[in-house]
Design a protein around this motif. Structure first.
Motif, mmCIF file in Angstrom:
data_model
loop_
_atom_site.group_PDB
_atom_site.id
_atom_site.type_symbol
_atom_site.label_atom_id
_atom_site.label_comp_id
_atom_site.label_asym_id
_atom_site.label_seq_id
_atom_site.Cartn_x
_atom_site.Cartn_y
_atom_site.Cartn_z
ATOM 1 N N ASP A 5 38.557 31.846 55.275
ATOM 2 C CA ASP A 5 39.486 32.952 55.041
ATOM 3 C C ASP A 5 40.620 32.535 54.107
ATOM 4 N N ALA A 6 40.937 31.236 54.111
ATOM 5 C CA ALA A 6 42.057 30.742 53.304
ATOM 6 C C ALA A 6 41.813 29.282 52.938
ATOM 7 N N GLY A 109 47.418 28.422 49.883
ATOM 8 C CA GLY A 109 48.755 27.934 50.169
ATOM 9 C C GLY A 109 48.857 26.446 49.910
ATOM 10 N N VAL A 110 50.078 25.947 49.952
ATOM 11 C CA VAL A 110 50.358 24.523 49.765
ATOM 12 C C VAL A 110 51.027 24.001 51.025
ATOM 13 N N ASP A 133 49.972 32.010 47.995
ATOM 14 C CA ASP A 133 50.615 33.046 48.797
ATOM 15 C C ASP A 133 51.699 32.489 49.705
ATOM 16 N N THR A 134 51.681 31.193 49.943
ATOM 17 C CA THR A 134 52.713 30.559 50.763
ATOM 18 C C THR A 134 52.755 29.079 50.444
ATOM 19 N N TYR A 135 53.834 28.425 50.822
ATOM 20 C CA TYR A 135 53.916 26.975 50.655
ATOM 21 C C TYR A 135 54.879 26.408 51.677
ATOM 22 N N THR A 160 49.126 30.620 60.172
ATOM 23 C CA THR A 160 49.660 31.809 60.831
ATOM 24 C C THR A 160 50.194 32.804 59.811
ATOM 25 N N GLU A 161 50.922 32.313 58.826
ATOM 26 C CA GLU A 161 51.484 33.211 57.821
ATOM 27 C C GLU A 161 50.397 33.920 57.027
ATOM 28 N N LEU A 162 49.305 33.211 56.749
ATOM 29 C CA LEU A 162 48.210 33.802 55.984
ATOM 30 C C LEU A 162 47.298 34.668 56.846
ATOM 31 N N GLY A 163 47.473 34.597 58.168
ATOM 32 C CA GLY A 163 46.632 35.382 59.070
ATOM 33 C C GLY A 163 45.177 34.981 59.012
ATOM 34 N N ALA A 164 44.940 33.678 58.851
ATOM 35 C CA ALA A 164 43.577 33.163 58.652
ATOM 36 C C ALA A 164 43.058 32.457 59.893
#
Length: 219
Positions: A5-6, A109-110, A133-135, A160-164
């Protein structure tokens, strides 16, 4: 259909060249000098540079009779400044294959052990922001040392932030592979020239020589 998913990426050694060891040594030596320690043992400097713990920092400061907070604040500030300078002068640069991440359809993300502010600088300086999308990097506090990989703290926050649910983590060190395993993620070990001969005691899900290989895995 992809298994993931991510996809999360380390920064140093994956997106950008890792910092030179002696650059980190000089920043640490300068931090000691700033708090009045003019000739710290090289062993103490090496301990800090190679991945210290909060407990070890307290031990070193106690040995010199100095307060932890002023020393660590100086160390983090000078280390960050030295990294910015190396990027700005072209002594340290990004990897050409990092742009291949833009072809990945999953959210990315990173997650790095480097300072959060340094990751922010890297993404802006090299124009990588649109790929992620986030780091997450760590805060510039001695307490944050407890949260470094292989602790899963920042990996968990990014997921969690990516909802993956199903996540792949891409790194260049054993701690990256171990952190991914502990977080219930698959891992890719990228065998860049600086880690070409590394022998891992934990087995990654995949190995590749560059980030183009990662796009093949997730595609």
């Amino acid at each position: 259909m992809s298994l993931y998913d991510a996809v999360l990426f380390d920064s140093d050694g994956i997106l950008v060249e890792p910092p030179a060891y002696e650059t980190k040594v000089e920043a640490t030596r300068a931090a000691f000098a700033e708090v009045g320690v003019t000739d710290p043992p090289r062993e103490q400097i090496d301990d800090i540079v190679t991945g210290t713990t909060r407990e070890r920092v307290h031990e070193i400061c106690a040995a010199h009779g100095i307060d932890v907070e002023p020393f660590w604040h100086a160390r983090e500030r000078l280390d960050e400044r030295s990294q910015f300078e190396k990027f700005e002068t072209g002594c340290r640069t990004g990897y050409d294959d990092a742009t291949s991440i833009s072809s990945i359809s999953q959210r990315c993300g990173v997650v790095s052990n480097n300072h959060h502010s340094t990751i922010e600088f890297v993404l802006d300086f090299f124009g990588f922001e649109s790929m992620f999308d986030t780091y997450y990097g760590r805060e510039m506090t001695v307490e944050s040392l407890d949260l470094k990989k292989p602790n899963t703290h920042y990996l968990d926050r990014a997921r969690t932030e990516l909802g993956a649910e199903s996540v792949l983590y891409v790194g260049d060190s054993e701690s990256d592979v171990l952190a991914a395993r502990r977080a219930g993620m698959d891992s890719v070990f990228v065998r860049r020239p600086h880690c070409e001969d590394v022998t891992l005691s934990v087995t990654p899900t995949y190995e590749t020589r560059d980030l183009r290989g990662v796009t093949d895995i997730v595609g």
